[in-house]
Design a protein around this motif. Sequence first.
Motif, PDB file in Angstrom:
ATOM      1  N   THR A 192     -22.205  11.446  -3.976  1.00 34.00           N
ATOM      2  CA  THR A 192     -22.568  11.268  -2.639  1.00 34.00           C
ATOM      3  C   THR A 192     -23.986  11.254  -2.488  1.00 34.00           C
ATOM      4  O   THR A 192     -24.511  10.251  -1.821  1.00 34.00           O
ATOM      5  CB  THR A 192     -22.164  12.527  -1.964  1.00 34.00           C
ATOM      6  N   THR A 193     -24.653  11.822  -3.429  1.00 32.84           N
ATOM      7  CA  THR A 193     -26.319  11.705  -3.189  1.00 32.84           C
ATOM      8  C   THR A 193     -26.754  10.203  -3.682  1.00 32.84           C
ATOM      9  O   THR A 193     -27.674   9.706  -3.067  1.00 32.84           O
ATOM     10  CB  THR A 193     -26.797  12.882  -4.081  1.00 32.84           C
ATOM     11  N   LEU A 194     -25.905   9.883  -4.745  1.00 30.61           N
ATOM     12  CA  LEU A 194     -26.443   8.470  -5.155  1.00 30.61           C
ATOM     13  C   LEU A 194     -26.041   7.506  -4.168  1.00 30.61           C
ATOM     14  O   LEU A 194     -27.139   6.541  -3.876  1.00 30.61           O
ATOM     15  CB  LEU A 194     -25.528   8.068  -6.681  1.00 30.61           C
ATOM     16  N   LEU A 195     -24.957   7.628  -3.539  1.00 35.36           N
ATOM     17  CA  LEU A 195     -24.510   6.677  -2.391  1.00 35.36           C
ATOM     18  C   LEU A 195     -25.635   6.593  -1.101  1.00 35.36           C
ATOM     19  O   LEU A 195     -25.807   5.528  -0.650  1.00 35.36           O
ATOM     20  CB  LEU A 195     -23.107   6.888  -2.049  1.00 35.36           C
ATOM     21  N   TYR A 196     -25.828   7.941  -0.674  1.00 36.27           N
ATOM     22  CA  TYR A 196     -26.930   7.997   0.236  1.00 36.27           C
ATOM     23  C   TYR A 196     -28.037   7.218  -0.119  1.00 36.27           C
ATOM     24  O   TYR A 196     -28.745   6.477   0.552  1.00 36.27           O
ATOM     25  CB  TYR A 196     -27.021   9.427   0.424  1.00 36.27           C
ATOM     26  N   ASN A 228     -30.635  32.582 -21.409  1.00 35.76           N
ATOM     27  CA  ASN A 228     -30.778  31.032 -21.350  1.00 35.76           C
ATOM     28  C   ASN A 228     -30.139  30.494 -20.378  1.00 35.76           C
ATOM     29  O   ASN A 228     -29.907  29.296 -20.697  1.00 35.76           O
ATOM     30  CB  ASN A 228     -30.714  30.614 -22.893  1.00 35.76           C
ATOM     31  N   LYS A 229     -30.120  30.788 -19.073  1.00 30.93           N
ATOM     32  CA  LYS A 229     -29.508  29.928 -18.033  1.00 30.93           C
ATOM     33  C   LYS A 229     -30.445  29.543 -17.210  1.00 30.93           C
ATOM     34  O   LYS A 229     -31.508  30.028 -16.877  1.00 30.93           O
ATOM     35  CB  LYS A 229     -28.501  30.968 -17.239  1.00 30.93           C
ATOM     36  N   PRO A 230     -30.324  28.161 -16.766  1.00 28.56           N
ATOM     37  CA  PRO A 230     -31.476  27.465 -16.315  1.00 28.56           C
ATOM     38  C   PRO A 230     -31.601  28.014 -14.823  1.00 28.56           C
ATOM     39  O   PRO A 230     -30.636  28.376 -14.249  1.00 28.56           O
ATOM     40  CB  PRO A 230     -31.141  25.861 -16.255  1.00 28.56           C
ATOM     41  N   CYS A 231     -32.841  28.024 -14.312  1.00 24.25           N
ATOM     42  CA  CYS A 231     -33.062  28.340 -12.848  1.00 24.25           C
ATOM     43  C   CYS A 231     -32.798  27.297 -12.020  1.00 24.25           C
ATOM     44  O   CYS A 231     -33.849  26.380 -11.651  1.00 24.25           O
ATOM     45  CB  CYS A 231     -34.308  29.212 -12.649  1.00 24.25           C
ATOM     46  N   ILE A 232     -31.504  26.806 -11.491  1.00 21.55           N
ATOM     47  CA  ILE A 232     -31.390  25.597 -10.655  1.00 21.55           C
ATOM     48  C   ILE A 232     -30.334  25.967  -9.626  1.00 21.55           C
ATOM     49  O   ILE A 232     -29.357  26.869  -9.748  1.00 21.55           O
ATOM     50  CB  ILE A 232     -30.498  24.456 -11.751  1.00 21.55           C
ATOM     51  N   LYS A 233     -30.776  25.562  -8.554  1.00 17.65           N
ATOM     52  CA  LYS A 233     -29.916  26.024  -7.254  1.00 17.65           C
ATOM     53  C   LYS A 233     -28.832  24.759  -7.028  1.00 17.65           C
ATOM     54  O   LYS A 233     -29.339  23.578  -6.890  1.00 17.65           O
ATOM     55  CB  LYS A 233     -30.626  26.262  -5.941  1.00 17.65           C
ATOM     56  N   TYR A 234     -27.651  24.832  -6.797  1.00 13.65           N
ATOM     57  CA  TYR A 234     -26.681  23.921  -6.647  1.00 13.65           C
ATOM     58  C   TYR A 234     -26.577  23.820  -5.161  1.00 13.65           C
ATOM     59  O   TYR A 234     -25.960  24.988  -4.625  1.00 13.65           O
ATOM     60  CB  TYR A 234     -25.498  23.875  -7.567  1.00 13.65           C
ATOM     61  N   THR A 235     -26.602  22.872  -4.349  1.00 12.79           N
ATOM     62  CA  THR A 235     -26.380  22.977  -2.968  1.00 12.79           C
ATOM     63  C   THR A 235     -25.163  22.604  -2.427  1.00 12.79           C
ATOM     64  O   THR A 235     -24.814  22.595  -1.323  1.00 12.79           O
ATOM     65  CB  THR A 235     -27.302  21.781  -2.321  1.00 12.79           C
ATOM     66  N   GLY A 236     -24.161  22.191  -3.490  1.00 14.84           N
ATOM     67  CA  GLY A 236     -22.855  21.878  -2.796  1.00 14.84           C
ATOM     68  C   GLY A 236     -22.667  20.456  -2.818  1.00 14.84           C
ATOM     69  O   GLY A 236     -21.584  19.897  -2.367  1.00 14.84           O
ATOM     70  N   HIS A 237     -23.895  19.542  -2.787  1.00 12.84           N
ATOM     71  CA  HIS A 237     -23.583  17.861  -2.581  1.00 12.84           C
ATOM     72  C   HIS A 237     -23.207  17.508  -3.989  1.00 12.84           C
ATOM     73  O   HIS A 237     -23.561  17.949  -5.056  1.00 12.84           O
ATOM     74  CB  HIS A 237     -24.750  17.451  -2.206  1.00 12.84           C
ATOM     75  N   TYR A 238     -22.232  16.720  -3.927  1.00 11.95           N
ATOM     76  CA  TYR A 238     -21.906  15.989  -5.105  1.00 11.95           C
ATOM     77  C   TYR A 238     -22.848  14.831  -5.451  1.00 11.95           C
ATOM     78  O   TYR A 238     -23.594  14.118  -4.924  1.00 11.95           O
ATOM     79  CB  TYR A 238     -20.536  15.185  -4.846  1.00 11.95           C
ATOM     80  N   PHE A 239     -23.000  14.564  -7.012  1.00 11.87           N
ATOM     81  CA  PHE A 239     -24.047  13.656  -7.423  1.00 11.87           C
ATOM     82  C   PHE A 239     -23.644  12.109  -6.760  1.00 11.87           C
ATOM     83  O   PHE A 239     -24.430  11.361  -6.149  1.00 11.87           O
ATOM     84  CB  PHE A 239     -23.890  13.619  -8.897  1.00 11.87           C
TER      85      PHE A 239
END
Length: 120
Positions: free
Chosen positions: A109-113, A96-107
């Motif tokens: 930082t993405t929110l501010l961009y 039961n592990k989700p199939c999600i790839k993490y890109t190394g970007h922080y939330f």
Amino acid sequence: MKKCLLPVLITCMQTAICKDRMMMIMILLVNYRPDEFIECEDPVDHVGNATASQELGYGCLKFGGQAYSDVEHTSVQCHALDGIECASPRTFLRENKPCIKYTGHYFITTLLYSFFLGCF
């Protein structure tokens, strides 16, 4: 049932069993272990190859999704860290592990961009 065992230190208070306040070591089954005692690999990416996914028995055909129900879940290979006693193989599948790839970007930082680039 997984049979990997973890040593857990328990301090004895003054009881009939532990009169000298010695430290006892108790062994717990791997299902009751904290996540800090195991290390898991990332989900296997089959890149849409359903045959390879069926042969291996686990892995992701696609990653991500808009809603929780859109995200695939799979098993991943995990192993107990060094220093953990195991009565069976140290490697096991965790479900039961989700199939999600993490890109190394922080939330944040993405929110501010998103905010600042959306203004222009």
